[in-house]
Scaffold this active site. Structure first.
Site, PDB file in Angstrom:
ATOM      1  N   HIS A 261       0.847  -1.180   0.000  1.00  0.00           N
ATOM      2  CA  HIS A 261       0.000   0.000   0.000  1.00  0.00           C
ATOM      3  C   HIS A 261       0.885   1.232   0.000  1.00  0.00           C
ATOM      4  O   HIS A 261       1.949   1.233   0.620  1.00  0.00           O
ATOM      5  CB  HIS A 261      -0.902   0.005   1.251  1.00  0.00           C
ATOM      6  CG  HIS A 261      -2.076   0.901   1.111  1.00  0.00           C
ATOM      7  ND1 HIS A 261      -1.994   2.258   1.336  1.00  0.00           N
ATOM      8  CD2 HIS A 261      -3.352   0.645   0.740  1.00  0.00           C
ATOM      9  CE1 HIS A 261      -3.188   2.786   1.115  1.00  0.00           C
ATOM     10  NE2 HIS A 261      -4.027   1.830   0.754  1.00  0.00           N
ATOM     11  N   ASP A 315      -7.872  -5.439   0.115  1.00  0.00           N
ATOM     12  CA  ASP A 315      -8.365  -6.335  -0.926  1.00  0.00           C
ATOM     13  C   ASP A 315      -7.996  -7.792  -0.691  1.00  0.00           C
ATOM     14  O   ASP A 315      -8.511  -8.677  -1.365  1.00  0.00           O
ATOM     15  CB  ASP A 315      -7.842  -5.878  -2.296  1.00  0.00           C
ATOM     16  CG  ASP A 315      -8.516  -4.599  -2.728  1.00  0.00           C
ATOM     17  OD1 ASP A 315      -9.717  -4.457  -2.456  1.00  0.00           O
ATOM     18  OD2 ASP A 315      -7.847  -3.734  -3.301  1.00  0.00           O
TER      19      ASP A 315
HETATM   20  N1  CMC Z   1       4.142  -7.481  -4.259  1.00  0.00           N
HETATM   21  C1  CMC Z   1       5.499  -7.464  -4.351  1.00  0.00           C
HETATM   22  N2  CMC Z   1       6.228  -6.344  -4.188  1.00  0.00           N
HETATM   23  C2  CMC Z   1       5.560  -5.207  -3.925  1.00  0.00           C
HETATM   24  C3  CMC Z   1       4.166  -5.169  -3.823  1.00  0.00           C
HETATM   25  C4  CMC Z   1       3.450  -6.366  -3.991  1.00  0.00           C
HETATM   26  N3  CMC Z   1       2.118  -6.403  -3.915  1.00  0.00           N
HETATM   27  N4  CMC Z   1       3.769  -3.899  -3.566  1.00  0.00           N
HETATM   28  C5  CMC Z   1       4.880  -3.173  -3.520  1.00  0.00           C
HETATM   29  N5  CMC Z   1       5.971  -3.953  -3.734  1.00  0.00           N
HETATM   30  C6  CMC Z   1       7.376  -3.530  -3.760  1.00  0.00           C
HETATM   31  C7  CMC Z   1       7.716  -2.960  -5.149  1.00  0.00           C
HETATM   32  O1  CMC Z   1       8.187  -3.961  -6.010  1.00  0.00           O
HETATM   33  C8  CMC Z   1       8.753  -1.943  -4.812  1.00  0.00           C
HETATM   34  O2  CMC Z   1       9.973  -2.610  -4.551  1.00  0.00           O
HETATM   35  P1  CMC Z   1      11.392  -1.947  -4.973  1.00  0.00           P
HETATM   36  O3  CMC Z   1      11.471  -0.700  -4.137  1.00  0.00           O
HETATM   37  O4  CMC Z   1      12.386  -2.993  -4.622  1.00  0.00           O
HETATM   38  O5  CMC Z   1      11.294  -1.661  -6.434  1.00  0.00           O
HETATM   39  C9  CMC Z   1       8.272  -1.364  -3.467  1.00  0.00           C
HETATM   40  O6  CMC Z   1       7.518  -2.429  -2.860  1.00  0.00           O
HETATM   41  C10 CMC Z   1       7.381  -0.148  -3.622  1.00  0.00           C
HETATM   42  O7  CMC Z   1       6.333  -0.470  -4.525  1.00  0.00           O
HETATM   43  P2  CMC Z   1       5.577   0.582  -5.448  1.00  0.00           P
HETATM   44  O8  CMC Z   1       4.870  -0.155  -6.545  1.00  0.00           O
HETATM   45  O9  CMC Z   1       6.501   1.675  -5.826  1.00  0.00           O
HETATM   46  O10 CMC Z   1       4.505   1.147  -4.412  1.00  0.00           O
HETATM   47  P3  CMC Z   1       3.301   2.100  -4.763  1.00  0.00           P
HETATM   48  O11 CMC Z   1       3.052   2.878  -3.543  1.00  0.00           O
HETATM   49  O12 CMC Z   1       3.524   2.823  -6.042  1.00  0.00           O
HETATM   50  O13 CMC Z   1       2.110   1.063  -5.039  1.00  0.00           O
HETATM   51  C11 CMC Z   1       0.379  -0.471  -4.720  1.00  0.00           C
HETATM   52  C12 CMC Z   1       1.183   0.674  -4.114  1.00  0.00           C
HETATM   53  C13 CMC Z   1      -0.837  -0.766  -3.847  1.00  0.00           C
HETATM   54  C14 CMC Z   1      -0.149  -0.053  -6.103  1.00  0.00           C
HETATM   55  C15 CMC Z   1       1.280  -1.721  -4.834  1.00  0.00           C
HETATM   56  O14 CMC Z   1       1.653  -2.138  -3.545  1.00  0.00           O
HETATM   57  C16 CMC Z   1       0.629  -2.849  -5.601  1.00  0.00           C
HETATM   58  O15 CMC Z   1       0.651  -2.855  -6.839  1.00  0.00           O
HETATM   59  N6  CMC Z   1      -0.005  -3.841  -4.884  1.00  0.00           N
HETATM   60  C17 CMC Z   1      -0.684  -4.924  -5.532  1.00  0.00           C
HETATM   61  C18 CMC Z   1      -2.046  -4.475  -6.018  1.00  0.00           C
HETATM   62  C19 CMC Z   1      -3.010  -4.262  -4.861  1.00  0.00           C
HETATM   63  O16 CMC Z   1      -3.136  -5.088  -3.969  1.00  0.00           O
HETATM   64  N7  CMC Z   1      -3.741  -3.138  -4.924  1.00  0.00           N
HETATM   65  C20 CMC Z   1      -4.739  -2.773  -3.908  1.00  0.00           C
HETATM   66  C21 CMC Z   1      -4.308  -1.570  -3.153  1.00  0.00           C
HETATM   67  S1  CMC Z   1      -5.214  -1.260  -1.647  1.00  0.00           S
HETATM   68  C22 CMC Z   1      -6.777  -0.790  -2.135  1.00  0.00           C
HETATM   69  C23 CMC Z   1      -6.866   0.325  -3.072  1.00  0.00           C
HETATM   70  O17 CMC Z   1      -6.143   1.313  -2.985  1.00  0.00           O
HETATM   71  O18 CMC Z   1      -7.741   0.238  -3.909  1.00  0.00           O
END
Ligand code: CMC
Length: 378
Positions: A261, A315
């Site tokens: 998140h 989720d």
């Molecule tokens: N699985 C594996 N690695 C992850 C995940 C994950 N679900 N989420 C973040 N990371 C890692 C990512 O690879 C990155 O690592 P590094 O710094 O080594 O490159 C680091 O954590 C930061 O990730 P980010 O993608 O830059 O984080 P963000 O704040 O841009 O994205 C997020 C947040 C929710 C989009 C992302 O965690 C994600 O894609 N999660 C999976 C999809 C999901 O479950 N979405 C629902 C979100 S909660 C409800 C909502 O908002 O609707």
């Protein structure tokens, strides 16, 4: 003009001042108008929480009764909206059907009187009342059935579950569903709320505001993740397969759905409550083997990614709850929208109170002074 550093995804950049909700991502705290989510989940109802978010205070007994009454008697949708929905392809995603139907409300209620509190209230009631009816109507019509009329003797959540399959729901299911709506109703400046506020800032009608937010909510990085969680659990299939699946995702640098998140760096408090609700349902209606897989996933992801602050988000467990209720997977995100519409409307109202159109800037990284090349010379 002040020049700010460019932050992809606007991370950490405030887009509004808001008193609607608050998140502490380090401590795992979520409050609506200052009240902790755990307390609302235990003591409130979805409609009472919606009132709190939109009008800023908990309603008195009379105020709540009046609001519930208005919502109850505005649940029916116009037959022309139903006819329009009948023409939607049954293979289409229910989120697309919902986005189109929410936008279509603007055709029927085209008066735009944004400074009139009566207009604001009527729009709020209409949207909160009809969005569930539209979701249920599409669900039945895509199976070739007529939509079911709302039942005035049932409360908000029980009526929605009834409209989905013409059966009065078990009281525990209805209460658990209502709590799920409370948990999904609002969450500070997330992508769909930002979308709602940007659209609201142009002073368009609330139907366009909700339709744009529904479109944003549908993506797999936002509300759509709950569907993908179930697909992932199905693919994993057994507890033994969890570790290899996660190791493979990490090696491919693929995201594990339902984890991580932007704000929470600990377990999302909503995921904790939903997990408890899932357990209540399993106790009464039988276990789900996907829950064992989910718990093992939580353990392995914590071991591998806990140091990065990656934990289950809302989720991860919501899908398991809805699955136990027999709700089809592709309705999980429309149900998220049923809840979140009240949050979007709270932001719509707040945006209108101190409106300035959103018009950010960009960092241009293209060319200048390029001469036009005639087509036969390219
Ligand atoms: N699985 C594996 N690695 C992850 C995940 C994950 N679900 N989420 C973040 N990371 C890692 C990512 O690879 C990155 O690592 P590094 O710094 O080594 O490159 C680091 O954590 C930061 O990730 P980010 O993608 O830059 O984080 P963000 O704040 O841009 O994205 C997020 C947040 C929710 C989009 C992302 O965690 C994600 O894609 N999660 C999976 C999809 C999901 O479950 N979405 C629902 C979100 S909660 C409800 C909502 O908002 O609707």
């Amino acid at each position: 003009m002040m020049v700010c550093e460019y932050k992809p995804g606007l991370e950490g950049i405030p887009a509004a001042q808001s008193s609607i909700s608050y998140v502490d991502g380090q401590k795992g705290i979520l409050e609506y108008r200052g009240i902790r989510i755990e307390e609302l989940a235990e003591k409130s109802t979805f409609l009472e929480t919606a009132y709190l978010l939109i009008w800023g205070e908990l309603p008195t007994k009379e105020e709540l009764k009046a609001f519930e009454h208005e919502v109850r008697y505005h649940r029916r949708i116009k037959y022309r909206i139903r006819d329009m929905m009948k023409c939607f392809p049954e293979s289409g995603h229910p989120m697309d059907a919902l986005q189109a139907s929410a936008a279509a409300l603007g055709l029927f209620y085209s008066l735009r009187d944004l400074h009139n509190p009566v207009y604001i209230r009527d729009s709020v009631v209409r949207l909160i009342a009809t969005i569930p009816t539209m979701v249920a109507a599409f669900q039945l019509m895509r199976k070739g059935n007529d939509p079911v009329r709302p039942r005035d003797d049932l409360d908000y959540s029980a009526n929605f579950l009834y409209m989905l399959d013409e059966k009065e729901p078990d009281p525990l299911m209805a209460r658990v569903f209502d709590i799920c709506l409370i948990l999904q109703v609002e969450h500070t400046m997330n992508a769909s709320t930002f979308s709602a506020r940007v659209t609201a800032s142009t002073l368009t009608d609330p139907y366009a505001v909700v339709a744009s937010a529904v479109g944003t909510l549908g993506g797999p990085l936002h509300g759509g993740a709950n569907e993908e969680v179930i697909q992932m659990l199905e693919k994993i299939g057994s507890v033994e397969n969890v570790r290899p699946y996660i190791e493979d995702c990490l090696q491919r640098k693929a995201k594990i759905m339902g984890f991580g998140h932007r704000v929470y760096k600990v377990k999302d408090p909503r995921a904790t409550i939903l997990q408890g609700l899932a357990e209540q349902l399993f106790e009464k209606f039988g276990h789900d083997k996907f829950y064992d897989i989910a718990q093992e996933m939580e353990r392995v992801v914590e071991e591998k990614l806990g140091s990065k602050g990656i934990y289950p988000n809302i989720d991860f467990y919501s899908g398991l709850v809805y699955r136990k209720m027999g709700i089809p997977t592709d309705l999980f995100t429309p149900i998220f929208a049923i809840a979140r519409v009240a949050g979007w409307l709270a932001h719509w109202k707040e945006q209108l109170a101190e409106n300035r159109i959103f018009r950010p800037t960009q960092v241009y990284n293209g060319l200048h002074e390029v001469t036009y090349t005639p087509i036969d010379k390219r």
